[in-house]
Each structure stands twice: as C-alpha cells, then as structure tokens.
Scaffold this active site. Structure first.
Site, PDB file in Angstrom:
ATOM      1  N   LYS A  72       0.862  -1.199   0.000  1.00 19.41           N
ATOM      2  CA  LYS A  72       0.000   0.000   0.000  1.00 19.41           C
ATOM      3  C   LYS A  72       0.891   1.239   0.000  1.00 19.41           C
ATOM      4  O   LYS A  72       1.901   1.273   0.724  1.00 19.41           O
ATOM      5  CB  LYS A  72      -0.892  -0.031   1.245  1.00 19.41           C
ATOM      6  CG  LYS A  72      -1.942   1.095   1.327  1.00 19.41           C
ATOM      7  CD  LYS A  72      -2.803   0.931   2.589  1.00 19.41           C
ATOM      8  CE  LYS A  72      -3.908   1.961   2.687  1.00 19.41           C
ATOM      9  NZ  LYS A  72      -4.745   1.773   3.897  1.00 19.41           N
ATOM     10  N   SER A 147      -9.846   1.723   2.850  1.00 23.94           N
ATOM     11  CA  SER A 147      -8.990   2.527   2.006  1.00 23.94           C
ATOM     12  C   SER A 147      -7.941   1.737   1.240  1.00 23.94           C
ATOM     13  O   SER A 147      -7.394   2.235   0.250  1.00 23.94           O
ATOM     14  CB  SER A 147      -8.280   3.578   2.851  1.00 23.94           C
ATOM     15  OG  SER A 147      -7.362   2.953   3.745  1.00 23.94           O
ATOM     16  N   SER A 171      -9.930  -0.664   7.041  1.00 23.96           N
ATOM     17  CA  SER A 171      -9.338  -0.549   5.702  1.00 23.96           C
ATOM     18  C   SER A 171      -8.630  -1.782   5.174  1.00 23.96           C
ATOM     19  O   SER A 171      -8.233  -1.800   4.014  1.00 23.96           O
ATOM     20  CB  SER A 171      -8.367   0.622   5.657  1.00 23.96           C
ATOM     21  OG  SER A 171      -9.090   1.807   5.512  1.00 23.96           O
TER      22      SER A 171
END
Ligand code: GLN
Length: 483
Positions: A72, A147, A171
């Site tokens: 990420k 997210s 997330s």
C-alpha cells in the site's frame, strides 16, 4: 493454472523444487499486471528493475523466499515513491525501509508494486485517491472498498500473491470482504508501524491481504514483533501462526454479537453470514449470542478520535520537507496555506478541520475527552464478551461492493460502510475477513465477507478458526472472470 493464480504456499513449493526461479515468478506477475491492471488500476507504480535485483539473489529456503509482495502506498520502501495517494506527496521518494519492509526482506520476500488507496487512508472506496479510482475485479463498475482498495484488488485479480495494507477503522477487512479475499488486522501493537505514514496513531495497524488463511499466517509471521523504533509495538512473544492450522474446532465458543445482526444489512449478506455461522456449528463450534451494547457509538467515537489524531499527524505536510510546494507564496504562513490548499483533497481537508475543531479549547472536553471515555466502554464490551467466548463472528461489511460514484458526495453514508469494523480498532483487538459466499446483483456475483474477531494477541487462534471454515468451503477458490 498459471503462476500468478497461485497462493504463496503453492509458489513456494515450485520455487523450492526449482521448477521456477524467483525471476520467472516476478516476470509472470509483471506480465499479468500489464495485462489486467489497465482495467483495475490497483497499482500506482512499480519498479521491476529494483525487484529483479532482489529476485536474482533471493534465497528460496527463507520463509517467504522469492515471493513478491505488493505494498500500500503509505508504507516506505527505500528509493520508491510513497504518495499516500495525495498530491501533497507527489514526487517524494522514501529514503528508508519501514520496519515491515525490512522484516519482509529478512524473510526473503520482494516488495513489488505500490498499491492505490484513499488519500491518506481516509475512505471506504478508494475513490478519494488523487491518482484515479481502483475498480473491483468482480465488477469493474464497482468500488473495491477502501482505504486499501488497491491492495485488495490486485490480490483478487491475481496481480499479486499478497499485499500489505493498513487498517485504522476497517481498511484491510472491508476491501478484503468486497474483493473476496482474506484480510487480517492484527492486534494493536503486534506489528511495527515505523515507516507507515500515520493516519490515527492509536488505531492504525499494518496487516496482510492474501488468497488463503495459511498465506495470511505466513506473512504475519514475517512482519510481527516488537520494534524499538515503534514504542507502541509490544514485547509479546511471536508464535508460529501456522501452528494451529488444521486443528478442529471442538470445544471452541463463537459469539454472535446481537448488534451486528440488525435491520438494514443487505439480505444476501445476512443470509451468507448466517449460513457460515451454521457451518461453524457443524464443524463443532458452539454458537452463543452475546451483546456489545456500546456498538452504536463506535462510528461517532471513531470520527472524533481518528480526525483529532489525523489533524495532528498531517501537520507535518507543510511543503517544507516533503513533496508538493506551492509556488508564489508571499510569506511562511501563505506558503503553508497554499501548499496545503493545493496538496490535500476534499476528504482530507474535511477531516483536518473536524479534528482541529474537536481538539480546540472549549470543545475538547465535550468531544475528544468524552469520546475517549466511550472508547473505554467499547473496549470493556469486548473484554466482557471474551469472558464467555473465544472469538466473535459477524459480517465484515453490511453490504457488497457498491457502484463507483454512488456515495462520492455523501460522506456520512460512506462513513457507515465501516460500521462493523470500526469498534475493533477502538478496542485494539485482532480481526480477519474471509470469503463466505456471493450475492447476485444485476447478473454479477459479488463477494460477501465473514468477520472473525479475537482476543488480543491470539491471532493464531483466529487464523485456526478462519482456516477450518475456509478448508470446509470452496469460496476462496472462486476467481473473478477477467480477460
Ligand atoms: N473508512 C474508514 C475511514 O475512512 C477507515 C479507514 C481506514 O481504516 N484507514 O476512516
């Protein structure tokens, strides 16, 4: 079956049997990305040359030897961009490895590819990225969750064997559910956050996205443990998280929290989760109803605490040290103002304003302090439940993936996407989402996630419980049809 379809455990077998080399695995993955990522946009960037150098010297006897892992874009990897999907960090390159990256490398893994996300991890759909939306591989007109939507989508689309994400209020688990894969949020303090761009420091945890529960255990083994560079990481012994996999569930008690089976859940989600509960019963687990009475306050408390912490954490993005810097500023304050006005997107600004407000004098007691007290009540609810049961079982998300654009102008509705994941972070306990079925929506199959929540530092047991169901069902084998 081509190489990118495989789990970590399966690729590893091929690597160790010398059927393939780490360089071949990497090249096959890169080709897969080139083929499908234009439809998904799960990656913001990738550096094949840097990864290839690692592959050439990879030691496949190590626990993750030669396995590429996607990251990420909020976790620092030396020499690579780390944008947090924000214009304010455009052009920034990391000059150090986050602890999780250092640990992955020590286990032989190869960080490869930077995954899209909601700007600064604020959102539930990956539509808040400044660099384009990620699409759900099961239906590209829909969002992958967020997210960490990029991390989830690339694993679901076989563009990665595993990915790291971060979970502040859901997330990791929510996008894992919406993309039909396994997502684990470890206990607060289990994994070092040194080198993670902080959103809300009392809530953030790093964790893996994988195709199987065993792979989740393998990645957790590599990244867990106390780190002197993160004083919130705890000095708990790190067991081998694969040790309990395969043990049966006899004598284990699973609690169904009444407050997580409520009106308003998508009926197909509710049905799939209830069927999974019955399946657990047939596997020998005892199902008990429990109550977490303060659940209704979780979303409200979270949006006070998370925004307060974010407003402080994001103060460092001032255009002096990193990334974007406004042109033509007339003085220092003007420079800060312009840089931040230009660099941050609307959701990030909304949170900074909200967070600054709840911390401001006169409001601190009414909002922030009160939220902290209710947080204690929420934590106590879980402790009380865990006196009666070994783990909790519930939906991860009240709904399946929604259409891109559906919620973009309704932040409150977006905030409710995490109604079943947020309390976990407030309590600091571990949680995992695993696939438990599909909903039929407009002729498409959309994945449903089952959430299991465990006692602090008992990830091994959580993985055991998740694994038993996974092995008894075929949900994790289903793959989105992609050209
Ligand atoms: N969707 C939640 C939020 O917008 C949680 C995000 C996260 O876990 N990083 O804050």
């Amino acid at each position: 079956m081509t190489l990118p379809n495989l789990s970590i455990a399966d690729v590893q077998q091929k690597l160790r049997a010398k059927e393939v080399s780490p360089a071949e695995v990497l090249r096959a993955l890169d080709a897969r990305i080139a083929q499908v990522d234009p439809q998904i946009h799960g990656y913001l960037s990738r550096d094949l040359d840097a990864a290839m150098k690692c592959a050439e010297s990879a030691d496949v006897s190590l626990p993750l030897g030669g396995i590429p892992i996607a990251i990420k874009d909020v976790i620092n990897v030396t020499g690579e961009p780390c944008t947090a999907a924000s214009k304010i960090l455009q052009g920034y390159r990391a000059n150090y490895d986050a602890t999780v990256i250092r640990k992955l490398r020590a286990a032989g893994a190869i960080p490869f590819g930077r995954c899209n996300l909601d700007e600064f991890a604020m959102g539930s759909s990956t539509e808040n990225s400044a660099f384009g939306h990620t699409r759900n591989p099961w239906d590209t007109s829909r969002i992958p969750g967020g997210s960490s939507g990029g991390s989830a989508a690339v694993v679901a689309a076989d563009e990665a064997f595993a990915a790291l994400g971060s979970d502040t209020g859901g997330s990791i688990r929510q996008p894992a559910a919406l993309c039909g894969i396994v997502g684990l949020k470890p206990t607060y303090g289990r994994v070092s956050r040194f080198g993670l761009i902080a959103f809300a420091s009392s809530l953030d945890q790093i964790g893996p996205f994988t195709k199987t529960v065993r792979d989740s255990a393998l990645v957790l083994n590599a990244i867990a443990g106390r780190d002197p560079q993160d004083s919130t990481s705890l000095d708990e012994p790190v067991p081998d998280h694969t040790a309990l996999l395969g043990r049966d569930l006899k004598g284990l008690r699973l609690g169904m929290p009444r407050e997580y089976f409520i009106d308003g859940i998508d009926p197909q989600v509710d049905a799939a989760v209830r069927a999974a509960v019955r399946h657990y019963e047939s596997l020998g687990a005892e199902i008990v109803e429990v109550s977490l009475p303060n659940t209704e306050h979780a979303v409200g408390v979270y949006y006070i605490i998370a925004t307060a912490e974010a407003s402080a954490n994001l103060a460092r993005f001032d255009g002096v040290r990193y990334g974007h810097r406004a042109a033509d500023a007339t003085g220092l304050l003007d420079h800060y103002g312009r840089t931040r006005a230009e660099g941050f997107g609307p959701e990030v600004k909304r949170r900074i304003i909200l967070g600054t407000y709840v911390l401001s004098s006169g409001y601190y007691d009414a909002f922030y302090l009160r939220a902290q007290k209710v947080r204690t009540l929420i934590r106590r609810d879980f402790s009380a439940a865990f006196e009666k049961v070994d783990a909790l079982i519930c939906p991860t998300s009240p709904e399946v993936a929604f259409k891109a654009g559906d919620r973009s102008d309704d932040p409150l509705k977006m905030y409710l996407a995490d109604i079943f994941t947020i309390a976990t972070n407030l309590a600091g306990i571990p949680g995992i989402s695993i696939p438990c079925g599909f909903a039929d929506v407009e002729g498409k199959k959309l994945p449903v996630g089952l959430q299991l929540l465990g006692k602090p530092f008992r990830e091994s047991q959580l993985l055991q419980i998740a694994h038993a169901y996974e092995q008894a069902t075929d949900w994790h084998k289903a793959r989105p049809a992609m050209e």
